[in-house]
Design a protein around this motif. Structure first.
Motif, mmCIF file in Angstrom:
data_model
loop_
_atom_site.group_PDB
_atom_site.id
_atom_site.type_symbol
_atom_site.label_atom_id
_atom_site.label_comp_id
_atom_site.label_asym_id
_atom_site.label_seq_id
_atom_site.Cartn_x
_atom_site.Cartn_y
_atom_site.Cartn_z
ATOM 1 N N ALA A 11 13.948 -6.593 -10.538
ATOM 2 C CA ALA A 11 14.673 -5.619 -9.706
ATOM 3 C C ALA A 11 15.149 -4.441 -10.542
ATOM 4 N N MET A 12 15.591 -4.687 -11.772
ATOM 5 C CA MET A 12 16.029 -3.598 -12.652
ATOM 6 C C MET A 12 14.870 -2.688 -13.028
ATOM 7 N N ALA A 13 13.679 -3.270 -13.222
ATOM 8 C CA ALA A 13 12.505 -2.449 -13.545
ATOM 9 C C ALA A 13 12.198 -1.498 -12.393
ATOM 10 N N VAL A 57 10.538 2.239 -18.579
ATOM 11 C CA VAL A 57 11.087 0.885 -18.517
ATOM 12 C C VAL A 57 10.257 -0.083 -19.347
ATOM 13 N N THR A 58 10.959 -0.841 -20.188
ATOM 14 C CA THR A 58 10.349 -1.929 -20.946
ATOM 15 C C THR A 58 11.065 -3.229 -20.599
ATOM 16 N N VAL A 59 10.294 -4.284 -20.357
ATOM 17 C CA VAL A 59 10.847 -5.625 -20.195
ATOM 18 C C VAL A 59 10.419 -6.436 -21.409
ATOM 19 N N ALA A 110 7.146 -2.041 -14.514
ATOM 20 C CA ALA A 110 7.531 -1.698 -15.891
ATOM 21 C C ALA A 110 6.416 -0.913 -16.571
ATOM 22 N N ASP A 111 6.816 0.015 -17.440
ATOM 23 C CA ASP A 111 5.819 0.748 -18.224
ATOM 24 C C ASP A 111 5.185 -0.143 -19.276
ATOM 25 N N GLU A 112 5.940 -1.096 -19.775
ATOM 26 C CA GLU A 112 5.384 -2.045 -20.731
ATOM 27 C C GLU A 112 6.155 -3.359 -20.654
#
Length: 370
Positions: A212-214, A224-226, A242-244
Motif C-alpha cells: 500500500a505504501m508503494a 519507490v524501493t521496497v 515499486a520502481d525496484e
C-alpha cells in the motif's frame, strides 16, 4: 514546467508553437505553488494548471495574446478578494505569472531540458522575468553544461552560480541581482526552476502495508524501493508499483544508497533483528523523514535497544514511531494514507489537525526540493 513537460515535448517535436504560463510568485492562500505551469498551443489546446481552475480562463486569453505578439508578459491575479473573485480566484490569494511564447528560436535549450528530465538527471532553467536584461532570455544548466545567453558576461556568471546552488538543493524560486550580477542589488529578477530527480521513498519490510505504501508513494511522485532480506516475500509480483524491489539486509542496503534531506525511510518490519541495525544507521543520515511501524510497546522496546546501542536522545528524537498520524486507520491502505499524511505534514510544516480547528495559512511554503 515539470508538470507539463511530457506533453510539451510532443508539441516541440511536432514543431507546434505554444505559450507557457508559469507561477513565479505567490502570496496568501494561492492554490498552486511556485513553478506550477499551464501551456496553450497555437491551436488552442490547454494542458496544466496555474490555479486549480480559478484563473485559467484569464490566463488562456493572455497566452493567446502572447502567441500573437511574441512579447512576454508578467500578470498578477488576486490583489484583493474582490479582484480575485472577478477573475475566479475565490480563495483570495495572489499569483504572479510569467507568460512566454516558446519555439526552438526562443528556447534553444528545451531539447536538452526534455532529455535530462526524462533521464532523471538534474537540470535547471533560469529565465529573466523582470529588469533591464532581455525579458525571457534563458539559460539551461545541467551538471556539466550551460546552454543559452543572458548577454552580459558578469550577469551570466552570477546567474549560473546562483542557479547551480539552487539545483543542488532542488529549489525553485527567484534570484534577484543587479544588472551586472551584483549581489544584494534588486534590479533584475531571474526565475529559476530546478528539475531535480524525484525524491526517494524506501520501504523496509515486504509486507502488505508496504504494498500500500508503494502505491501511495508513486501517487505522490516518489521513486519507490521496497527492501527485505527475505526473497520469498520481496518479489516484483507482490510489489508491481515499486520502481525496484531489493533482496538484501535493510541496513546493508541503506549503507549503499545516497540519502538526502528529501529521502523518506519507512521501516515496517517491526522485528528487532532488522530494525535496530537499520535505525542505528538511518537516524544518522540526513533523511527528511524516518518512521517505524509497531505498537507503543514495540516502540518503547525499540528505543531501549537503540539507547543500549549508543544512540543519543537527539538522534532518537528524529524517529516517527509509531509511524503515521492518528486517523483511526485499520487496513493497509488506510495506514498508508496515515503515513503519507505524516510525511506531507513533516515536509510542509503541517499540524496534522483538522483545518476547521486551525487558523494558519492553508498553503505553506514548500521545503527545498519537494
Amino acid at each position: 514546467m515539470r508538470d507539463v513537460l511530457d506533453e510539451v515535448a510532443v508539441w516541440y517535436g511536432a514543431d507546434i508553437r505554444f505559450a507557457v504560463a508559469t507561477v513565479i510568485r505567490t502570496w496568501s492562500s494561492s492554490p498552486r505553488a511556485v513553478g506550477a505551469t499551464m501551456a496553450v498551443s497555437e491551436s488552442g489546446e490547454v494542458i496544466g494548471s496555474v490555479s486549480g481552475g480559478c484563473v485559467e480562463g484569464a490566463v488562456y486569453d493572455v497566452a493567446q495574446e502572447v502567441l500573437r505578439t511574441g512579447v512576454p508578459q508578467t500578470v498578477s491575479y488576486g490583489v484583493s478578494d474582490d479582484d480575485a473573485f472577478n477573475v475566479g480566484l475565490t480563495c483570495g490569494g495572489t499569483v504572479e505569472l510569467f507568460v512566454q511564447a516558446i519555439d526552438a528560436g526562443v528556447f534553444p535549450g528545451l531539447e536538452i531540458l526534455i532529455d535530462a528530465a526524462s533521464a532523471q538527471q538534474p537540470v535547471a532553467t533560469a529565465t529573466v522575468v523582470d529588469g533591464p536584461a532581455s525579458l525571457g532570455s534563458r539559460l539551461v544548466l545541467t551538471q556539466s553544461d550551460v546552454t543559452g545567453s543572458l548577454g552580459a558576461e558578469q550577469l551570466q556568471r552570477a546567474v549560473v552560480e546562483g542557479t547551480r546552488g539552487m539545483l543542488e538543493h532542488g529549489t525553485t524560486g527567484m534570484l534577484r541581482l543587479g544588472r551586472n550580477g551584483e549581489r544584494r542589488v534588486d534590479e533584475l529578477s531571474v526565475f529559476v526552476e530546478s528539475y531535480a530527480p524525484p525524491p526517494r521513498l524506501v520501504v523496509f519490510g515486504a509486507i502488505d502495508f508496504a504494498a500500500a505504501m508503494a502505491r501511495i508513494g508513486k501517487f505522490l511522485g516518489y521513486r519507490v524501493t521496497v527492501c527485505d532480506a527475505r526473497p520469498i516475500f520481496a518479489t516484483r509480483a507482490r510489489f508491481p508499483e515499486a520502481d525496484e524491489v531489493v533482496v538484501k539486509w535493510p541496513h546493508k542496503y541503506l549503507d549503499e544508497i545516497h540519502v538526502d534531506e528529501r529521502t523518506v525511510l519507512c521501516v515496517l518490519t517491526h522485528d528487532p533483528k532488522f530494525d535496530i541495525p537499520l535505525l542505528e544507521l538511518a537516524l544518522r543520515t540526513s533523511a527528511g523523514y524516518i518512521g517505524a511501524m509497531g505498537s507503543r510497546r514495540t516502540h518503547n522496546d525499540r528505543l531501549a535497544r537503540l539507547r543500549e546501542a549508543g544512540m543519543t536522545e537527539s538522534e532518537l528524537g528524529r524517529l516517527r514511531s509509531p509511524i503515521g498520524l492518528d486517523l483511526g486507520a485499520r487496513t493497509p491502505e488506510e495506514t498508508a494514507v496515515s503515513i503519507a499524511a505524516e510525511i506531507i505534514s513533516s515536509f510542509h510544516g503541517g499540524t496534522g489537525r483538522a483545518l476547521t480547528d486551525t487558523s494558519l495559512p492553508i498553503h505553506r511554503e514548500t521545503l527545498a526540493g519537494r
